[in-house]
Design an enzyme around this catalytic site. Structure first.
Site, PDB file in Angstrom:
ATOM      1  N   LYS A  41       0.990  -1.396  -0.057  1.00 53.36           N
ATOM      2  CA  LYS A  41       0.337   0.105   0.182  1.00 53.36           C
ATOM      3  C   LYS A  41       1.313   1.414   0.003  1.00 53.36           C
ATOM      4  CE  LYS A  41      -1.327   2.380   2.970  1.00 53.36           C
ATOM      5  NZ  LYS A  41      -2.048   2.044   4.432  1.00 53.36           N
ATOM      6  N   ARG A 136      -8.548   2.277  16.349  1.00 57.47           N
ATOM      7  CA  ARG A 136      -8.674   1.732  14.945  1.00 57.47           C
ATOM      8  C   ARG A 136      -9.905   1.054  15.032  1.00 57.47           C
ATOM      9  NH1 ARG A 136      -4.741   2.022  10.049  1.00 57.47           N
ATOM     10  NH2 ARG A 136      -5.057  -0.363  10.347  1.00 57.47           N
TER      11      ARG A 136
END
Length: 365
Positions: A41, A136
């Site tokens: 990513k 998160r």
């Protein structure tokens, strides 16, 4: 498709150095019986770079963006492919089509994955995520996590519970420790007692968990990490954690930008100072008249000018606007001219933005 004969700005990717970094990190993890999901990513899944992970001993190719996995699969890579961002309901058909395993934290989503697997006549593996304080993704209530694991094991035929995982250091800045790794293991063992088998993966996080492997303190049952920056750059561990990463190349990625203006100018703006084009009020130091260069690269491409590191001595990044990078070259002993090319190292954020910009050429060397 543009017809422009674009040369600069460019990000050059040294594939040989990247492969060296992959092999060095994977070797150290494998020696401790830890699988590595190579995360692509950070450089936006550049196909030639992703192929280096595919051809290595990485156990998975991983990204939070399905587009990167689609491109890799279309280029003939076999994976297995791991999705790092918990799935959106709207992307489940693509998830099942392009990924073999994903991180999950919502039972509703997992049920829909199972339904889509039936439609596509496929199977899909999942890791249930535990939130250990970084706030998160992940289950906060551990009893609910265990109950969800039991439900998957007992009721879903096309979804396999491969294991559990956690994320640390991405939002809440929580440092991975032996203590929170042991918390993850305790949850895994609660699940294993309920389902009557051992989980194949206990994923202890990403690059920020790597120091525990390198210093030999990672608890034994952690057998999987998801590593991106720690392979492609290795700078955060070196600079922020004080971990010796000297066996890695820090210059896999090189940014090259062209000088478009070269002039002596005041170092302090003239007139009433208000805000810049992004609504921020800058801070400036009056150092008198200084030689400065303007480069054809801007915040639209890299977002954070303070994370571009000039390679040439005597050059200092002052800041930038949407389309310009401004550097002080007063102390540079080289005779620079308009049209010359300056090189920069990157950090994780600038690597991520630059490789995503359609205005920056990518060249694998």
């Amino acid at each position: 498709m543009t017809a422009l004969q674009k040369k600069f700005p460019v990000v050059e990717v040294d594939l040989e150095k990247l492969r060296h970094n992959i092999d060095e990190v994977v070797k150290r993890c494998n020696e401790k019986d830890i699988m590595v999901a190579g995360v692509v990513k950070g450089f936006n899944g550049i196909v030639e770079a992703t192929r280096q992970f595919q051809e290595s001993n990485c156990s998975f190719i991983a990204s939070s963006r399905l587009e990167h996995l689609e491109e890799a699969k279309n280029a003939g890579m076999q994976g297995p492919f791991m999705v790092l961002r918990v799935p959106m309901l709207s992307e489940i058909p693509d998830l099942v089509k392009f990924a073999d395993i994903s991180l999950n934290s919502e039972l509703e989503v997992i049920k829909e994955i199972n339904k889509e697997c039936v439609q596509q006549e496929k199977e899909h593996s999942i890791l249930l995520m535990a939130d250990l304080g970084d706030l998160r993704e992940g289950f906060w209530d551990k009893e609910t996590l265990v109950e969800t694991a039991v439900f998957i094991e007992s009721n879903l035929d096309n979804v396999t519970l491969a294991g559990i995982g956690t994320n640390l250091g991405c939002y809440g800045s929580i440092n991975p420790t032996v203590e929170n790794m042991n918390q993850l293991i305790e949850i895994a063992e609660l699940i294993e007692a309920k389902i009557g088998r051992q989980l194949s993966i206990i994923s202890g996080g990403g690059t920020t968990s790597l120091p525990l492997v390198l210093d030999g303190t990672m608890p034994e049952r952690i057998n999987h990490l998801r590593i991106g920056e720690g392979i492609s750059l290795g700078k955060d561990l070196q600079d922020l954690w004080g971990v010796d990463m000297s066996y890695l190349y820090p210059d896999v990625f090189t940014v090259k930008a062209e000088i478009i203006e070269l002039k002596n100018k005041p170092s302090y703006p003239i007139g009433e100072i208000f805000v810049d084009c992004f609504g921020n009020k800058g801070e400036y130091i009056d150092r008198g008249i200084r030689k400065r260069a303007l480069l054809g690269l801007g915040k639209l491409d890299f977002a954070m000018s303070d994370m571009l590191i000039p390679r040439k001595k005597g050059i200092e990044v002052l800041g930038g606007s949407s389309d310009h990078l401004i550097v002080d070259i007063e102390e540079c002993t080289d005779q620079l001219a308009v049209g010359d090319i300056l090189e920069f190292d990157v950090r994780y954020a600038t690597m991520m933005y630059l490789t995503a910009s359609k205005y920056v050429r990518i060249a694998c060397v």
